[in-house]
Design an enzyme around this catalytic site. Sequence first.
Site, mmCIF file in Angstrom:
data_model
loop_
_atom_site.group_PDB
_atom_site.id
_atom_site.type_symbol
_atom_site.label_atom_id
_atom_site.label_comp_id
_atom_site.label_asym_id
_atom_site.label_seq_id
_atom_site.Cartn_x
_atom_site.Cartn_y
_atom_site.Cartn_z
ATOM 1 N N SER A 106 0.828 -1.204 0.000
ATOM 2 C CA SER A 106 0.000 0.000 0.000
ATOM 3 C C SER A 106 0.867 1.261 0.000
ATOM 4 O O SER A 106 1.646 1.471 -0.912
ATOM 5 C CB SER A 106 -0.965 -0.034 1.187
ATOM 6 O OG SER A 106 -1.941 0.962 1.080
ATOM 7 N N ASP A 250 -2.299 6.135 -4.056
ATOM 8 C CA ASP A 250 -1.170 5.412 -3.478
ATOM 9 C C ASP A 250 -0.761 4.289 -4.434
ATOM 10 O O ASP A 250 -1.391 4.101 -5.479
ATOM 11 C CB ASP A 250 -1.532 4.906 -2.077
ATOM 12 C CG ASP A 250 -2.702 3.934 -2.054
ATOM 13 O OD1 ASP A 250 -3.458 3.894 -3.045
ATOM 14 O OD2 ASP A 250 -2.877 3.213 -1.062
ATOM 15 N N ASP A 254 -5.999 2.220 -3.836
ATOM 16 C CA ASP A 254 -7.225 2.104 -3.049
ATOM 17 C C ASP A 254 -7.468 3.335 -2.186
ATOM 18 O O ASP A 254 -8.481 3.427 -1.498
ATOM 19 C CB ASP A 254 -7.234 0.823 -2.196
ATOM 20 C CG ASP A 254 -6.138 0.781 -1.142
ATOM 21 O OD1 ASP A 254 -5.280 1.687 -1.122
ATOM 22 O OD2 ASP A 254 -6.133 -0.174 -0.337
#
Length: 461
Positions: A106, A250, A254
């Site tokens: 992430s 990112d 998401d």
Amino acid sequence: MALIKSISGIRGTIGGKAGEGLNPLDTVKFVSAYAAFIRENVRNGSNTIVVGRDARISGKMMEQIVVGTLMGMGFDVVNIGLATTPTTELAVTFENACGGIILTASHNPRQWNALKLLNEKGEFLNANEGEEVLRIAESEDFSFAHIDHLGTLKEKDYTDKHIQAVLDLALVDVEAIKEADFEISIDCVNSVGGIVLPKLLKALGVNKINEIYCTPNGDFPHNPEPLPEHLKDISIMMKTTNSDVGFAVDPDVDRLAIICENGDMFGEEYTLVAVADYVLKHTLGNTVSNLSSSRALRDVTRKYGCEYNASAVGEVNVTTKMKATNAVIGGEGNGGVIYPASHYGRDSLVGIALFLSHMAHEKKKVSEIRAAYPQYYIAKQKVELTPSIDVDAILKAVKEKFSQYDVTDIDGVKIDFPDKWVHLRKSNTEPIIRVYSEAHTMTEAEEIGGLIMAVIKELAN
């Protein structure tokens, strides 16, 4: 080196000795444990697991290890290669698979990677399921398939199918977006957003796109978390072009940050607020965000006569609460939009399409849309812990001390004052208590947060 096992997956740094990070031996162990868990808990009769990854430098290495391990455990693999997290989630359902693994850390820096584990619905495993995977990994309670039962491999690209699924959503007004003739700037931090966002925008009828950091090579040009202090370049781009709006994501796409036409940040907490405003305008219903997200969503929800609910922190907790309350929109204050009409996962593609539809309908500048929402400021502080501090006892004492207010204890302690709130919770990854506070000014937010921090320190002595 670091290895972190939590509700959001298994994260670690690349390199070093086995057991010190997310290295090949560790990856094989955790993937094998996940495969063993799926084998015992498969609910749809499938033998297929989907694998997708962001553009991290370690991604290709990790992909080959993960795919080979799953095949060695006897599973058929659909490898969708470079793909956003929501794309992989959707691919699980499109393939009628029994699970999925997303290779992404992430917003973590480039030296990190992670295994994010999905069930047959393309949703994250819950805490109990995750703990069972970790138990299997620790005990190495798994065995590999014999030669006649090895899995197979297929490679597919699901980007276009994901985009089409977004276009097919009833509230995505492609014609209105085309007619508005927007000029848009994007920052994709040199990951998979650089593949997907330009294709999505063109499919929505946007012809003027200014791209920055859209080469998917995993060489992040700035801290990949889409916070204001990391988005200075796209802010400058907004001022030097005629862009109507800017979007930053990112590495796994998401989380969505919006930039106003004047280069100002829309505010990550307000991504969900604006999208929810548009959705509620057309579909009345409940909303959900986590306890550390802005009160602005509650205010907007009540404006439409609907009910807002808060969940514990963590995407799986948000989606569980959304299902329990039949929420029509929800997510997290970090720019994560979850729209059940699409799927139960944070999805920046859905967020962009709904926000552009909102813009096209409102016919206002982005800064004007932002100004229409209740103004709140969140202060994020922390208290360092020592081994001798009993955190549970401190949280209980704080709860009792402020019992005259509305107190929620499903995840740490949140105190709702009439015009502000404070949320304290123990970090899963650091020896600290996080203290988040929100008020109508940053000064007030910092003051009320500081007051609670002083109480915590007094109780700790």
